[in-house]
Write an enzyme that holds these catalytic residues in place. Structure first.
Site, short mmCIF file in Angstrom:
data_model
loop_
_atom_site.label_atom_id
_atom_site.label_comp_id
_atom_site.label_asym_id
_atom_site.label_seq_id
_atom_site.Cartn_x
_atom_site.Cartn_y
_atom_site.Cartn_z
N ASP A 112 2.19 6.09 -9.05
CA ASP A 112 1.61 4.97 -8.51
C ASP A 112 1.63 3.57 -9.33
O ASP A 112 1.76 3.60 -10.40
CB ASP A 112 -0.02 5.41 -8.30
CG ASP A 112 -0.30 6.36 -7.24
OD1 ASP A 112 0.72 6.93 -6.65
OD2 ASP A 112 -1.44 6.89 -7.33
N ARG A 146 8.28 3.14 -3.37
CA ARG A 146 7.37 3.22 -2.27
C ARG A 146 6.75 1.68 -2.17
O ARG A 146 6.11 1.26 -3.17
CB ARG A 146 6.13 4.10 -2.43
CG ARG A 146 4.97 3.92 -1.74
CD ARG A 146 3.61 4.54 -2.28
NE ARG A 146 3.62 6.09 -2.41
CZ ARG A 146 2.83 6.73 -3.51
NH1 ARG A 146 1.95 6.04 -3.87
NH2 ARG A 146 2.99 7.91 -3.40
C1 FAD Z 1 0.62 6.13 0.54
C2 FAD Z 1 0.00 5.19 0.12
C3 FAD Z 1 0.14 4.86 -1.47
C4 FAD Z 1 -0.48 3.80 -1.96
N1 FAD Z 1 -0.15 3.48 -3.27
C5 FAD Z 1 -0.80 2.46 -3.91
C6 FAD Z 1 -0.49 2.26 -5.28
O1 FAD Z 1 0.44 3.07 -6.00
N2 FAD Z 1 -1.03 1.19 -5.67
C7 FAD Z 1 -1.77 0.06 -5.00
O2 FAD Z 1 -2.10 -0.79 -5.65
N3 FAD Z 1 -2.01 0.45 -3.62
C8 FAD Z 1 -1.37 1.75 -2.95
N4 FAD Z 1 -1.95 1.98 -1.95
C9 FAD Z 1 -2.72 1.23 -1.20
C10 FAD Z 1 -2.12 -0.09 -0.49
O3 FAD Z 1 -1.85 -1.13 -1.57
C11 FAD Z 1 -3.38 -0.82 0.55
O4 FAD Z 1 -4.65 -1.33 -0.31
C12 FAD Z 1 -3.47 -0.10 1.67
O5 FAD Z 1 -2.58 0.77 2.19
C13 FAD Z 1 -4.08 -0.95 2.95
O6 FAD Z 1 -3.13 -1.77 2.97
P1 FAD Z 1 -2.30 -1.45 4.69
O7 FAD Z 1 -0.87 -1.78 4.42
O8 FAD Z 1 -2.53 -0.36 5.50
O9 FAD Z 1 -2.78 -2.67 5.55
P2 FAD Z 1 -4.00 -3.62 5.91
O10 FAD Z 1 -3.77 -4.93 6.47
O11 FAD Z 1 -5.02 -3.62 4.98
O12 FAD Z 1 -4.62 -2.43 6.96
C14 FAD Z 1 -3.97 -2.41 8.36
C15 FAD Z 1 -4.62 -1.50 9.24
O13 FAD Z 1 -4.73 -0.31 8.65
C16 FAD Z 1 -6.10 0.23 8.76
N5 FAD Z 1 -6.72 0.61 7.43
C17 FAD Z 1 -6.17 0.04 6.22
N6 FAD Z 1 -6.81 0.60 5.13
C18 FAD Z 1 -7.88 1.33 5.86
C19 FAD Z 1 -9.07 1.82 5.21
N7 FAD Z 1 -9.24 2.10 3.99
N8 FAD Z 1 -9.79 2.52 5.91
C20 FAD Z 1 -9.57 2.54 7.45
N9 FAD Z 1 -8.52 1.85 8.15
C21 FAD Z 1 -7.58 1.15 7.12
C22 FAD Z 1 -6.85 -0.67 9.51
O14 FAD Z 1 -6.78 -0.23 10.77
C23 FAD Z 1 -6.18 -2.09 9.33
O15 FAD Z 1 -6.12 -2.94 10.51
C24 FAD Z 1 -1.05 2.92 -1.01
C25 FAD Z 1 -1.40 3.02 0.20
C26 FAD Z 1 -0.69 4.21 0.89
C27 FAD Z 1 -0.81 4.33 2.24
#
Ligand code: FAD
Length: 300
Positions: free
Chosen positions: A130, A180
């Site tokens: 991560d 990732r």
């Molecule tokens: C497998 C995985 C690994 C990750 N690893 C890291 C990492 O190592 N470091 C890091 O900084 N971040 C990490 N993240 C978190 C990432 O950076 C985002 O903060 C998170 O994924 C929300 O962004 P999004 O791309 O889904 O888009 P967004 O624009 O935030 O969300 C798009 C849509 O997804 C849904 N959604 C998003 N988040 C949520 C939530 N919490 N609850 C409910 N619905 C939601 C909603 O429908 C929203 O409209 C990871 C995420 C994933 C999926």
């Protein structure tokens, strides 16, 4: 504003202690967290496997303060890898380098991470590293490069919100390190990260396209349907040559839909007692989650 508040609360020690020791609070986190033990994590991975979803197991924890804690984190993840192998499940593990001692010294952290990557190679799995706040990116990538030179059973996270990430993607692609790509979950100053959601989304799209063109088995970690559609429209790779990744408990409909279309979908499945910072970052991403929690609190 609400996002900043939750991210600030995620660093509150007293609230964290109170929340993590409250049995009622643990029940409320079940939507996002598999449970406290590796067995609870494995139960979820098994269930996901039956639904044609892959998993990466994360034992929650970050910023350990002694070498003994870092070693314990490594032993726990080695145990997780052995349990995955014994159960015959196609899962990887995800770690944070501050959990493996990054705050205590690069060499200590490298030694712990290197032992874990070797253990992953022995059972044909993978360690996914991560990415934490921007203060750690240089040291994390330096360690990833050293690990990858010895053993390719790993993947490294890059965050689209950082201005530096196009250069990092280019370098990792050249080294053939699997990435990732996520948007980024920490509270970063505008001097290092795009402040607006639209700019982050644009950056994500461009980086995803670059990974599709030049990356090694990339993983697209997002729940954003517009970005997922754009990736699918642009993709000329076989469906077995990249993954979508999502968080356990978030957009289950989209996870199932992509898996039914034959895409590889891997869920990030966290387990363990140190769930508070992870949980608060999920609330920060979507304030509607607070209402979901509040509703369940009233019901409990
Ligand atoms: C497998 C995985 C690994 C990750 N690893 C890291 C990492 O190592 N470091 C890091 O900084 N971040 C990490 N993240 C978190 C990432 O950076 C985002 O903060 C998170 O994924 C929300 O962004 P999004 O791309 O889904 O888009 P967004 O624009 O935030 O969300 C798009 C849509 O997804 C849904 N959604 C998003 N988040 C949520 C939530 N919490 N609850 C409910 N619905 C939601 C909603 O429908 C929203 O409209 C990871 C995420 C994933 C999926």
């Amino acid at each position: 504003m609400l996002r900043q508040t939750f991210l600030a609360l995620s660093r509150q020690r007293a609230l964290r202690h109170w929340m993590e020791t409250s049995p009622r609070a643990l029940r409320l986190t079940r939507r996002f967290i598999a449970g406290s033990t590796i067995d609870a994590g494995l139960d979820v991975v098994r269930r996901l496997h039956a639904e044609r979803l892959l998993a990466t197991l994360d034992r929650l924890g970050e910023n350990v303060s002694t070498p003994a804690e870092a070693e314990l984190a490594r032993l726990q993840m080695e145990h997780a890898l052995a349990s995955i192998a014994a159960a015959g499940l196609p899962a990887t593990v995800s770690i944070k380098l501050t959990q493996f001692g990054l705050d205590l010294g690069d060499q200590l952290c490298l030694d712990n991470a290197s032992a874990l990557v070797a253990a992953a190679a022995r059972v044909a799995s993978r360690v996914e590293i991560d990415m934490e706040s921007s203060a750690y990116v240089d040291r994390t990538l330096a360690i990833v490069e050293r690990l990858f030179a010895d053993n390719s059973c790993l993947r490294c996270v890059l965050q689209a919100y950082l201005y530096r990430t196009p250069d990092d993607v280019q370098r990792m692609n050249r080294l053939r390190v699997p990435i990732r790509l996520c948007k980024g979950a920490y509270n970063e100053p505008r001097s290092v990260a795009h402040p607006s959601k639209s700019a982050v989304d644009r950056a994500y799209r461009e980086l995803a396209f670059r990974l599709l063109d030049e990356g090694t088995y990339p993983a697209f970690a997002t729940h954003d349907p517009r970005l997922i559609d754009a990736i699918i429209a642009r993709c000329t790779r076989s469906r077995s040559d990249f993954e979508f990744q999502m968080l356990y408990g978030i957009r289950r409909d989209l996870q199932a839909q992509l898996a039914a279309q034959g895409y590889r979908v891997r869920l990030y499945v966290p387990y363990g007692d140190a769930w508070y910072p992870y949980f608060m970052r999920r609330l920060a991403e979507r304030p509607a989650n607070v209402f979901f929690i509040a509703r369940n609190l009233l019901r409990a």
